[in-house]
Enzyme design. Structure first.
Site, PDB file in Angstrom:
ATOM      1  N   LYS A  43       0.725  -1.296  -0.247  1.00  0.00           N
ATOM      2  CA  LYS A  43      -0.126   0.118   0.131  1.00  0.00           C
ATOM      3  C   LYS A  43       0.856   1.247   0.125  1.00  0.00           C
ATOM      4  O   LYS A  43       0.624   2.347  -0.637  1.00  0.00           O
ATOM      5  CB  LYS A  43      -0.963  -0.043   1.227  1.00  0.00           C
ATOM      6  CG  LYS A  43      -2.280  -1.115   1.087  1.00  0.00           C
ATOM      7  CD  LYS A  43      -2.903  -0.895   2.445  1.00  0.00           C
ATOM      8  CE  LYS A  43      -3.886  -2.127   2.038  1.00  0.00           C
ATOM      9  NZ  LYS A  43      -4.537  -2.223   3.529  1.00  0.00           N
ATOM     10  N   SER A  66       5.484   9.007   7.442  1.00  0.00           N
ATOM     11  CA  SER A  66       4.281   9.115   8.006  1.00  0.00           C
ATOM     12  C   SER A  66       3.305   9.804   6.789  1.00  0.00           C
ATOM     13  O   SER A  66       3.479  10.259   6.028  1.00  0.00           O
ATOM     14  CB  SER A  66       4.423  10.130   9.368  1.00  0.00           C
ATOM     15  OG  SER A  66       3.269  10.136   9.798  1.00  0.00           O
ATOM     16  N   GLY A  67       2.013   9.894   7.274  1.00  0.00           N
ATOM     17  CA  GLY A  67       1.105  10.355   6.310  1.00  0.00           C
ATOM     18  C   GLY A  67       0.200   9.524   5.825  1.00  0.00           C
ATOM     19  O   GLY A  67      -0.808   9.704   5.235  1.00  0.00           O
ATOM     20  N   GLY A  68       0.330   8.133   6.086  1.00  0.00           N
ATOM     21  CA  GLY A  68      -0.623   6.864   5.532  1.00  0.00           C
ATOM     22  C   GLY A  68      -0.710   6.950   4.087  1.00  0.00           C
ATOM     23  O   GLY A  68       0.448   7.274   3.371  1.00  0.00           O
ATOM     24  N   LYS A  87      10.772   8.817  13.880  1.00  0.00           N
ATOM     25  CA  LYS A  87       9.555   7.999  13.461  1.00  0.00           C
ATOM     26  C   LYS A  87       8.926   7.273  14.848  1.00  0.00           C
ATOM     27  O   LYS A  87       7.556   7.154  14.968  1.00  0.00           O
ATOM     28  CB  LYS A  87       9.711   7.218  12.396  1.00  0.00           C
ATOM     29  CG  LYS A  87       8.536   6.600  11.748  1.00  0.00           C
ATOM     30  CD  LYS A  87       7.199   7.517  11.661  1.00  0.00           C
ATOM     31  CE  LYS A  87       6.187   7.065  10.616  1.00  0.00           C
ATOM     32  NZ  LYS A  87       5.521   5.428  11.055  1.00  0.00           N
ATOM     33  N   HIS A 101       7.102   9.432  17.214  1.00  0.00           N
ATOM     34  CA  HIS A 101       6.090   9.976  16.375  1.00  0.00           C
ATOM     35  C   HIS A 101       5.280   8.913  16.620  1.00  0.00           C
ATOM     36  O   HIS A 101       3.712   9.353  17.080  1.00  0.00           O
ATOM     37  CB  HIS A 101       6.454  10.028  15.223  1.00  0.00           C
ATOM     38  CG  HIS A 101       5.359  10.249  14.115  1.00  0.00           C
ATOM     39  ND1 HIS A 101       4.522   9.292  13.725  1.00  0.00           N
ATOM     40  CD2 HIS A 101       4.757  11.464  13.656  1.00  0.00           C
ATOM     41  CE1 HIS A 101       3.475   9.562  12.984  1.00  0.00           C
ATOM     42  NE2 HIS A 101       3.545  10.886  12.680  1.00  0.00           N
ATOM     43  N   ASN A 102       5.297   7.701  16.414  1.00  0.00           N
ATOM     44  CA  ASN A 102       4.299   6.833  16.540  1.00  0.00           C
ATOM     45  C   ASN A 102       3.868   6.483  17.754  1.00  0.00           C
ATOM     46  O   ASN A 102       2.500   6.352  18.222  1.00  0.00           O
ATOM     47  CB  ASN A 102       4.636   5.405  15.869  1.00  0.00           C
ATOM     48  CG  ASN A 102       4.699   5.468  14.373  1.00  0.00           C
ATOM     49  OD1 ASN A 102       4.737   6.332  13.871  1.00  0.00           O
ATOM     50  ND2 ASN A 102       4.473   4.487  13.813  1.00  0.00           N
ATOM     51  N   GLU A 109       1.464   9.149  18.324  1.00  0.00           N
ATOM     52  CA  GLU A 109       0.024   8.671  17.949  1.00  0.00           C
ATOM     53  C   GLU A 109      -0.675   7.772  18.561  1.00  0.00           C
ATOM     54  O   GLU A 109      -1.855   7.784  18.529  1.00  0.00           O
ATOM     55  CB  GLU A 109       0.566   7.908  16.581  1.00  0.00           C
ATOM     56  CG  GLU A 109      -0.636   7.586  15.763  1.00  0.00           C
ATOM     57  CD  GLU A 109      -0.020   6.853  14.439  1.00  0.00           C
ATOM     58  OE1 GLU A 109      -0.390   5.642  14.259  1.00  0.00           O
ATOM     59  OE2 GLU A 109       0.759   7.604  13.700  1.00  0.00           O
TER      60      GLU A 109
END
Length: 298
Positions: free
Chosen positions: A10, A121-123, A171, A174-175, A178
């Site tokens: 993806k 990041s950003g999906g 990251k 960051h997660n 999140e």
């Protein structure tokens, strides 16, 4: 620029489309031949093995990996390390542990191969239309290929974070943040669900995302989720985790940094995997033993 993308899941597929949109010449490889054929129909150059990837790039080569963290990343990098040449560049855009990235980068450097660890990041939408990237490694190498990062990110959406490992470290944190943010949103809606009021959760998320201090992309996604399933009846409340939250908590413990929100959000994910915990049984039994409190039998 000409580069290769290894991994057309993806994230990798959408990032490949993004690169092609910006005029980059892309060699694409994935274990799924269908994925390779699909991206090639959009302008990429097909490769059906790592050997073909390397052969179709001119030195100094640029190879961007978007494969699952762990053993798969290890295997791909090990193979590339035997095929690439001095001066070639490898970007790991997956969610690798920063300690692994430091080790891998040092091992490749011994062969003269440059390595950048790139937190992404950003999906899926970000990969397609503008990602957020945190890049660690040699500053000179970063500067050399910076136009690639600029092309595939939103404005101010990429950041050279420093030495090797810093991109994936950033990251990871960051997660962890999140995890805490999502848990707080979920707890808020859980309290709403158990209240005496009948709220339209899509509407709640919408108003909270317009002008309020808790507006965010996560709240926007909350609105989208409730628009599809007003009570989320179609899914179970099982929260899987991919590793970064656990690594964040472990790092906090190593550094003796209190991080209760992130830690509890991780533990709540573990709790969601069980319907009837043994912990709950023990506590219920103890309450019955010392106070005669009622237990619920199966």
């Amino acid at each position: 620029m000409k580069l290769a993308m290894i991994g057309l899941g993806k994230m990798g597929y959408n990032l490949s489309q993004n690169l092609l949109d910006h005029g980059h010449e892309l060699v694409a490889y994935d274990i799924s031949e269908d994925n390779v054929k699909n991206i090639c129909s959009e302008g990429a150059i097909a490769a059906y093995s790592l050997e073909e990837v390397v052969k179709q790039l001119e030195s100094p080569r640029i190879v961007w990996m978007m494969v699952p963290a762990g053993q798969i990343t290890e295997n791909v990098l090990s193979s590339l390390g035997e095929m690439l040449e001095t001066g070639d560049i490898v970007i790991d855009g997956g969610n690798s542990n920063y300690k692994d990235s430091i080790r891998r980068g040092n091992e490749l450097q011994e062969k003269g191969i440059h390595f950048l660890d790139c937190g992404t990041s950003g999906g899926v939408d970000g990969a397609r239309n503008g990602a957020c990237l945190m890049i660690g490694g040699d500053n000179e190498i970063f500067n050399k290929i910076e136009p690639i990062f600029k092309d595939v990110t939103v404005e101010n959406g990429y950041f050279y974070s420093g030495k090797l490992g810093s991109g994936h470290y950033l990251k990871m944190i960051h997660n962890g943040i999140e995890y805490g943010m999502m848990q707080s949103i979920a707890e808020g809606f859980d309290i709403l669900e158990k209240s005496e009021f009948s709220f339209d959760y899509e509407g709640v998320a919408r108003v909270w995302n317009n002008g309020s201090v808790i507006r965010s992309w996560l709240m926007e996604l909350t609105e989208t989720a409730f628009s599809k399933d007003p009570k989320l009846d179609g899914i179970r409340g099982i929260m899987n985790s991919s590793g970064e939250g656990k690594w964040t908590v472990e790092t906090a413990l190593d550094l003796q940094v209190p991080a209760p929100v992130i830690t509890l959000s991780l533990l709540m994910r573990y709790r969601s995997l069980e319907d009837d915990t043994f912990t709950g049984k023990v506590v219920a039994a103890l309450r019955n033993e010392f106070g005669g409190h009622e237990v619920i039998s199966k």
